[in-house]
Structure formats: structure tokens, C-alpha cells
Design a protein around this motif. Structure first.
Motif, PDB file in Angstrom:
ATOM      1  N   GLY A   1       0.782  -1.223   0.000  1.00 40.75           N
ATOM      2  CA  GLY A   1       0.000   0.000   0.000  1.00 40.75           C
ATOM      3  C   GLY A   1       0.819   1.281   0.000  1.00 40.75           C
ATOM      4  O   GLY A   1       0.255   2.364   0.108  1.00 40.75           O
ATOM      5  N   ALA A   2       2.141   1.175  -0.085  1.00 40.74           N
ATOM      6  CA  ALA A   2       3.005   2.361  -0.064  1.00 40.74           C
ATOM      7  C   ALA A   2       4.031   2.223  -1.194  1.00 40.74           C
ATOM      8  O   ALA A   2       5.147   1.750  -0.971  1.00 40.74           O
ATOM      9  CB  ALA A   2       3.678   2.512   1.284  1.00 40.74           C
ATOM     10  N   GLU A   3       3.644   2.626  -2.372  1.00 39.60           N
ATOM     11  CA  GLU A   3       4.499   2.462  -3.545  1.00 39.60           C
ATOM     12  C   GLU A   3       5.844   3.159  -3.360  1.00 39.60           C
ATOM     13  O   GLU A   3       5.908   4.315  -2.942  1.00 39.60           O
ATOM     14  CB  GLU A   3       3.792   3.023  -4.783  1.00 39.60           C
ATOM     15  N   GLY A   4       6.922   2.421  -3.630  1.00 39.85           N
ATOM     16  CA  GLY A   4       8.261   2.987  -3.515  1.00 39.85           C
ATOM     17  C   GLY A   4       8.840   2.980  -2.111  1.00 39.85           C
ATOM     18  O   GLY A   4       9.940   3.470  -1.898  1.00 39.85           O
ATOM     19  N   LEU A   5       8.123   2.415  -1.142  1.00 36.52           N
ATOM     20  CA  LEU A   5       8.614   2.278   0.227  1.00 36.52           C
ATOM     21  C   LEU A   5       8.938   0.809   0.466  1.00 36.52           C
ATOM     22  O   LEU A   5       8.149  -0.072   0.112  1.00 36.52           O
ATOM     23  CB  LEU A   5       7.571   2.762   1.238  1.00 36.52           C
ATOM     24  N   PHE A   6      10.105   0.563   1.054  1.00 36.04           N
ATOM     25  CA  PHE A   6      10.567  -0.801   1.297  1.00 36.04           C
ATOM     26  C   PHE A   6      11.077  -0.926   2.720  1.00 36.04           C
ATOM     27  O   PHE A   6      11.451   0.067   3.342  1.00 36.04           O
ATOM     28  CB  PHE A   6      11.748  -1.144   0.364  1.00 36.04           C
ATOM     29  N   THR A   7      11.123  -2.155   3.203  1.00 40.44           N
ATOM     30  CA  THR A   7      11.883  -2.443   4.409  1.00 40.44           C
ATOM     31  C   THR A   7      13.151  -3.149   3.959  1.00 40.44           C
ATOM     32  O   THR A   7      13.145  -3.927   2.997  1.00 40.44           O
ATOM     33  CB  THR A   7      11.120  -3.346   5.402  1.00 40.44           C
ATOM     34  N   LEU A   8      14.236  -2.868   4.631  1.00 43.49           N
ATOM     35  CA  LEU A   8      15.497  -3.551   4.408  1.00 43.49           C
ATOM     36  C   LEU A   8      15.827  -4.224   5.723  1.00 43.49           C
ATOM     37  O   LEU A   8      16.029  -3.555   6.737  1.00 43.49           O
ATOM     38  CB  LEU A   8      16.592  -2.559   3.996  1.00 43.49           C
ATOM     39  N   VAL A   9      15.837  -5.545   5.714  1.00 43.08           N
ATOM     40  CA  VAL A   9      16.004  -6.319   6.942  1.00 43.08           C
ATOM     41  C   VAL A   9      17.285  -7.134   6.861  1.00 43.08           C
ATOM     42  O   VAL A   9      17.539  -7.813   5.859  1.00 43.08           O
ATOM     43  CB  VAL A   9      14.796  -7.258   7.169  1.00 43.08           C
ATOM     44  N   GLY A  10      18.065  -7.052   7.912  1.00 49.42           N
ATOM     45  CA  GLY A  10      19.269  -7.858   8.066  1.00 49.42           C
ATOM     46  C   GLY A  10      19.304  -8.390   9.477  1.00 49.42           C
ATOM     47  O   GLY A  10      19.350  -7.614  10.422  1.00 49.42           O
ATOM     48  N   GLY A  11      19.206  -9.694   9.626  1.00 53.18           N
ATOM     49  CA  GLY A  11      19.126 -10.263  10.968  1.00 53.18           C
ATOM     50  C   GLY A  11      17.838  -9.806  11.632  1.00 53.18           C
ATOM     51  O   GLY A  11      16.759  -9.887  11.052  1.00 53.18           O
ATOM     52  N   SER A  12      17.950  -9.231  12.830  1.00 55.08           N
ATOM     53  CA  SER A  12      16.761  -8.757  13.544  1.00 55.08           C
ATOM     54  C   SER A  12      16.582  -7.245  13.421  1.00 55.08           C
ATOM     55  O   SER A  12      15.733  -6.675  14.096  1.00 55.08           O
ATOM     56  CB  SER A  12      16.846  -9.156  15.015  1.00 55.08           C
ATOM     57  N   SER A  13      17.374  -6.600  12.567  1.00 57.35           N
ATOM     58  CA  SER A  13      17.296  -5.147  12.399  1.00 57.35           C
ATOM     59  C   SER A  13      16.564  -4.791  11.118  1.00 57.35           C
ATOM     60  O   SER A  13      16.607  -5.529  10.132  1.00 57.35           O
ATOM     61  CB  SER A  13      18.702  -4.546  12.343  1.00 57.35           C
ATOM     62  N   ARG A  14      15.899  -3.625  11.128  1.00 50.48           N
ATOM     63  CA  ARG A  14      15.128  -3.200   9.960  1.00 50.48           C
ATOM     64  C   ARG A  14      15.269  -1.700   9.747  1.00 50.48           C
ATOM     65  O   ARG A  14      15.270  -0.922  10.685  1.00 50.48           O
ATOM     66  CB  ARG A  14      13.652  -3.538  10.171  1.00 50.48           C
TER      67      ARG A  14
END
Length: 122
Positions: A27-40
Motif C-alpha cells: 500500500g506504499a508504492e516505492g517504500l521498502f523495508t530492508l532487513v538484516g538479521g533482527s534489524s530493519r
């Protein structure tokens, strides 16, 4: 659908991980999460949300990601939501080679760009 990215050095705020997942936010075009391990981190597609943002990479930075043309680069900026609005870090973008999925958070030198630019509402 998420994309697996590899970073030689993890982005600031993320713990070392073998793979980082870049996932669109529904629902938010162009917005992403970047997750590495337990961090975001939240990141924005700069081409979509900041079309006039065009930082210049050094030859060494481009070579480190295997970039041979600007079209191969995906430019992301870290978004920091807050009570008074959202800011984005324009001085240290995350650059991804779209062909290889290699990424790096780069500190741009000799460019007058803010660490916390207020994101205008659309």
C-alpha cells in the motif's frame, strides 16, 4: 515479493547478515523495508519519491558495486519517520546494482547534501 541483497559492509543501523531482504511495503508504492538479521530500516526508491536527487558516485564507488552504467543502479534513501514528519538521508544513499543485487551504503563526498532532509508530502 522480496529481493535478497548482499552487502560487503552492512548499512548503518543493520547488523551483519549474509543476506539482506528488500521487501515492498504493501500500500506504499516505492517504500521498502530492508532487513538484516533482527534489524530493519525503511528505505524509499529515490527515483520515485525524489526525482531531482542525482548524487554523483566516485569511480571507486561505482567499480566497487560493478556498475558500468547509471541505468544499472537502484538508488534508495533511508527514511526516518518521526512525530513531526519523515526525513531522508541524502548524504548516505544505499546503491544497489540491479543486475547483481550487490549493495552498499555510500557516503557521498564533496556534495552539499543533508543527513536529514524533510520529505515533502505528496
Amino acid at each position: 515479493m522480496s529481493i535478497d541483497l548482499t552487502f560487503a559492509v552492512p548499512p548503518f543501523g543493520l547488523a551483519p547478515a549474509p543476506v539482506f531482504a528488500l521487501t515492498p511495503v504493501d500500500g506504499a508504492e516505492g517504500l521498502f523495508t530492508l532487513v538484516g538479521g533482527s534489524s530493519r530500516l525503511f528505505v524509499l526508491d529515490a527515483a520515485m519519491h525524489l526525482p531531482s536527487y542525482s548524487p554523483e558516485l566516485t569511480d571507486e564507488q561505482a567499480a566497487g558495486l560493478g556498475l558500468t552504467s547509471a541505468e544499472d543502479a537502484m538508488l534508495l534513501v533511508v527514511a526516518n519517520p518521526g512525530e513531526s514528519g519523515t526525513t531522508v538521508n541524502l548524504l548516505a544513499p544505499i546503491v544497489v546494482n540491479a543486475r547483481t543485487s550487490a549493495g552498499a551504503q555510500l557516503i557521498l563526498e564533496d556534495q552539499d547534501l543533508p543527513l536529514r532532509a524533510e520529505l515533502a508530502r505528496r
